[in-house]
Design an enzyme around this catalytic site. Sequence first.
Site, PDB file in Angstrom:
ATOM      1  N   CYS A  11       1.744  25.722  23.795  1.00  0.00           N
ATOM      2  CA  CYS A  11       2.410  25.968  25.071  1.00  0.00           C
ATOM      3  C   CYS A  11       3.908  25.782  24.860  1.00  0.00           C
ATOM      4  O   CYS A  11       4.389  25.855  23.737  1.00  0.00           O
ATOM      5  CB  CYS A  11       1.842  25.109  26.203  1.00  0.00           C
ATOM      6  N   ARG A  17      -0.283  21.650  29.028  1.00  0.00           N
ATOM      7  CA  ARG A  17      -1.403  22.575  28.837  1.00  0.00           C
ATOM      8  C   ARG A  17      -2.023  22.532  27.442  1.00  0.00           C
ATOM      9  O   ARG A  17      -3.247  22.391  27.297  1.00  0.00           O
ATOM     10  CB  ARG A  17      -0.949  24.009  29.154  1.00  0.00           C
ATOM     11  N   ASP A 118     -24.315  39.293  23.477  1.00  0.00           N
ATOM     12  CA  ASP A 118     -24.861  38.279  22.573  1.00  0.00           C
ATOM     13  C   ASP A 118     -25.218  38.861  21.209  1.00  0.00           C
ATOM     14  O   ASP A 118     -25.057  38.202  20.191  1.00  0.00           O
ATOM     15  CB  ASP A 118     -26.109  37.625  23.184  1.00  0.00           C
TER      16      ASP A 118
END
Length: 194
Positions: A11, A17, A118
């Site tokens: 960040c 963050r 998936d």
Amino acid sequence: MTKQFKILTVCTGNVCRSPQAEILLKDALPAEEIYVASAGTQALVGSHMPAMAQEAIGKANSDQHVGRQLTPEMIERSDLILGMAREHRRAVVELCPRARKRTFTLRELAMLVEVTPDRYVAEALNASPDAREKMISAIEAVRLSKNLLTTSLADEDLDIIDPYGATRDVYNTSYHQVAKATAAVASLLQRAAE
């Protein structure tokens, strides 16, 4: 011992963050297989997380974090770089253009994880018996699924809000964005680490 998969969260100041993402990923992922660190593009070097950032995450060890400056060497050593906003992703790629394919915003990667079928991930995981290589393959499978995002994203959808110097509500909103996105990324990497 296989080489660890290395994640770098980035960040601006490296006090809100990116350290929150670092802490959450460390909590969710096996330390013996995955190393997580953070840095800032304009780091408040040596500074601790503000009290409201610590409160939002609610982790006792969050006060141990100190800000550190992003370097090209950190990027080179990392298998996955997660910027908290587009400006951080851009800064990483400017410092190290070869890192482009392994650099995302945190929310961008989380969204890609959610839309990747998936079977794409399963195929990537079957490609190697080595946990680190599985993780690299899984990230690549997700990256290649970018065309599956059916809704056009507003730029702000890719960014975690910057809470630094803001109100408690903004700190909490920012933290919840970090937590939701890190959970999605962690779920992908947990599958690879199994």
